[in-house]
Design a protein around this motif. Structure first.
Motif, PDB file in Angstrom:
ATOM      1  N   ASP A 103       1.218  -0.916   0.074  1.00 42.73           N
ATOM      2  CA  ASP A 103      -0.079   0.098   0.426  1.00 42.73           C
ATOM      3  C   ASP A 103       0.926   1.301   0.251  1.00 42.73           C
ATOM      4  N   PHE A 104      -0.078   2.389  -0.514  1.00 41.94           N
ATOM      5  CA  PHE A 104       0.214   3.501  -0.563  1.00 41.94           C
ATOM      6  C   PHE A 104       0.519   4.500  -0.029  1.00 41.94           C
ATOM      7  N   GLN A 140       4.265   7.857   2.064  1.00 39.19           N
ATOM      8  CA  GLN A 140       4.354   6.357   3.220  1.00 39.19           C
ATOM      9  C   GLN A 140       3.684   4.949   2.507  1.00 39.19           C
ATOM     10  N   GLY A 141       3.843   4.209   2.852  1.00 32.84           N
ATOM     11  CA  GLY A 141       3.831   3.017   2.371  1.00 32.84           C
ATOM     12  C   GLY A 141       4.121   1.887   3.389  1.00 32.84           C
ATOM     13  N   SER A 142       3.944   0.807   2.507  1.00 32.04           N
ATOM     14  CA  SER A 142       4.174  -1.039   3.203  1.00 32.04           C
ATOM     15  C   SER A 142       4.456  -2.062   2.537  1.00 32.04           C
ATOM     16  N   LEU A 143       4.959  -2.781   3.133  1.00 35.57           N
ATOM     17  CA  LEU A 143       4.426  -4.502   2.132  1.00 35.57           C
ATOM     18  C   LEU A 143       4.176  -5.136   3.609  1.00 35.57           C
ATOM     19  N   ALA A 165       8.289   5.743   5.148  1.00 29.38           N
ATOM     20  CA  ALA A 165       7.757   6.668   5.512  1.00 29.38           C
ATOM     21  C   ALA A 165       8.695   8.163   4.418  1.00 29.38           C
ATOM     22  N   ASN A 166       9.009   9.185   3.761  1.00 29.49           N
ATOM     23  CA  ASN A 166       9.264   9.985   3.453  1.00 29.49           C
ATOM     24  C   ASN A 166       8.595  11.228   4.842  1.00 29.49           C
ATOM     25  N   MET A 167       9.892  11.811   5.201  1.00 29.17           N
ATOM     26  CA  MET A 167       9.034  12.666   6.114  1.00 29.17           C
ATOM     27  C   MET A 167      10.653  13.760   6.507  1.00 29.17           C
ATOM     28  N   THR A 168       9.363  14.905   6.359  1.00 26.24           N
ATOM     29  CA  THR A 168      10.618  15.985   6.895  1.00 26.24           C
ATOM     30  C   THR A 168      10.656  16.676   8.051  1.00 26.24           C
ATOM     31  N   VAL A 169      11.869  16.646   9.330  1.00 28.52           N
ATOM     32  CA  VAL A 169      11.483  17.188  10.538  1.00 28.52           C
ATOM     33  C   VAL A 169      12.269  18.339  10.520  1.00 28.52           C
ATOM     34  N   CYS A 170      11.731  19.470  11.523  1.00 27.17           N
ATOM     35  CA  CYS A 170      12.607  20.407  11.025  1.00 27.17           C
ATOM     36  C   CYS A 170      12.134  21.121  12.725  1.00 27.17           C
ATOM     37  N   THR A 171      12.829  21.223  13.207  1.00 24.27           N
ATOM     38  CA  THR A 171      13.202  22.466  14.847  1.00 24.27           C
ATOM     39  C   THR A 171      13.759  24.356  13.955  1.00 24.27           C
ATOM     40  N   VAL A 172      12.543  25.071  14.657  1.00 20.07           N
ATOM     41  CA  VAL A 172      12.576  25.989  14.249  1.00 20.07           C
ATOM     42  C   VAL A 172      12.849  27.474  15.930  1.00 20.07           C
ATOM     43  N   ILE A 173      13.025  27.945  15.195  1.00 20.95           N
ATOM     44  CA  ILE A 173      13.319  29.649  16.246  1.00 20.95           C
ATOM     45  C   ILE A 173      12.392  30.440  16.116  1.00 20.95           C
TER      46      ILE A 173
END
Length: 269
Positions: A103-104, A140-143, A165-173
């Protein structure tokens, strides 16, 4: 003569009660067959809701060894709409089903932590700065494998396997506009595992509906101050852990057509 007539009439009535004589010659016997409505290749779509949880903590390059840069911990979650496609292959053995499914899911909106009040040491002596942690799933996906039990038109199953999964993570001021004021920011494919359970109900040979719950764990990632993902050389993102709880409903189409029944058997006597 009267007695003979009575006996004859009684015999004819008894014969009528017994019904017609047994069939002689050729007799048609219906075959005993079972139509398998589950085995084969299928595809479909799902929609649902997903709770995304992110937990971890920030520190500077020296971590707890530097009292001027105390760690701040974060643990936050948010619910987002999910949608996607699936395709699979399965085989029915009596009442038991074994199969595999891919699935995707498409992109989902970011979730954000509360604002954390920062120490003045984080910002060169400027008081009042706040910090926020954010994560978004770009896809995101799975097999997975599927095993289940079929009762009449309903399948009850367990599922589990590899997740990615392709994810974007950020921490900001204070803000996160056009890349300004980032402390940590990266986009990457994360690998993990997923398990769940559900049921699927057939309307006819080709069409079915399903409902499913799945838990997914994408593990932890560390972004040290010396890594490319750390924009501020004095900041680290430690043990950034992402996991999800998802409930999905969907529809599936099984390709092909049911096998034709065998021709009736003609017994001859």
């Amino acid at each position: 003569m009267a007695a003979a007539a009575v006996l004859l009439t009684t015999g004819m009535a008894g014969a009528a009660d017994l019904g017609p004589p047994p069939l002689r010659g050729s007799e048609v016997i219906a075959p005993d067959y079972h139509v398998d409505k589950w085995s084969g290749v299928y595809a479909g779509g799902t929609v649902g809701m997903q709770i995304i949880r992110n937990s971890g903590y920030h520190s500077d390059a020296l971590g707890a060894a530097n009292p001027n840069f105390p760690d701040f911990h974060y643990d936050y979650a948010g619910t987002r709409f999910s949608y996607g496609l699936h395709v699979g292959l399965q085989r029915l053995f009596g009442h038991f089903l074994i199969g595999a499914e891919f699935d995707f899911d498409g992109p989902q909106a970011k979730i954000t932590s509360p604002w954390y009040n920062g120490n003045v040491a984080y910002s060169g002596g400027v008081a009042g700065n706040s910090y926020q942690q954010r994560v978004g799933l770009n896809w995101q996906g799975s097999l997975r494998g599927r095993v289940g039990f079929v009762h009449h038109k309903t399948l009850m199953y367990l599922t589990g396997g590899l997740a990615f999964a392709n994810m974007t993570v950020c921490t900001v001021i204070d803000d996160c506009i056009n890349g300004a004021n980032h402390i940590v920011r990266y986009s990457a494919v994360r690998w993990g595992w997923t398990v769940g359970a559900g049921f699927e109900h057939k309307f006819n040979y080709n069409w079915s509906v399903r409902a499913e719950y799945r838990y997914t764990n994408y593990g932890s990632r560390t972004c040290l101050a010396t890594d490319r993902c750390s924009i501020d050389v004095n900041s680290s993102d430690i043990n950034n852990r992402v996991e999800t709880h998802a409930v999905r409903v969907g529809v599936s189409y099984l390709f092909g057509a049911p096998a034709m029944p065998l021709a009736p058997v003609i017994a001859r006597y």
